[in-house]
Design a protein around this motif. Sequence first.
Motif: not given
Length: 238
Positions: A219-238
């Motif tokens: 589990v990620i113990t969050v140290e920083s959480l920053e709002p960002v714009d949707e990435p240019e490539q929002p999908y991840l490709y297998p």
Amino acid sequence: MSARDSRITWAKLLILLGMGIYLTQLIISGNLTNYINQRFAWLAYVGAGIFFALALASLLQRIMPSLHGHQHYRIGWDILLIAAFPLALALLIPSRSLGIEAINGGVSLRPVGVGNAATFARSPLDRNILDWLREFSRATPAEFNDLPVDVIGFVYREPVHAADEFLVSRFTMSCCVADAFPIGMPARADFIDEVAVGSWVRVQGRLTAANFAGEPLPVITVESLEPVDEPEQPYLYP
């Protein structure tokens, strides 16, 4: 050529030309990857070329009927309306990537729905969500303790999650949007209630073996959480 046949020919020409222009617009705008894996973008180029070629053939049929010869099968308005329906939907519905509203049945904590990948030597800070889930499937949660994480995804929460729990999520896409599949990394942050569900964030922190929604996971113990714009490539490709 009768008046009816003339109107149908012009309608067919407009539909074919419209489809070619629409595919070309998707290619130029970069919105094509909202619908298909970037590996298959060449199919859109081929499709646009075919539509333009058919439109040209339809135009020649209209202005030079003698080149067409005898037509054994006449296209009716019913077939043209069916052919025009996808184009109408494409023009009426804005092009956009899948978001949280497309999730039906939850987000997977494992890299299911994608092919196996060979083990790679990639720095932890260079791994995306799919990379991490593949790594998680190869070792026990404790083996990832204290590894740094820097990923981008949208916030997703379910009723079973505790007040500080959420998933950093993305959609994978193997072929096209029809097989898009939501995956996510478990994370904990005391301030997660301040972040809107569905919003895109950059999450930085460290992994800790812990119980998440009743299951032992890294589990990620969050140290920083920053709002960002949707990435240019929002999908991840297998």
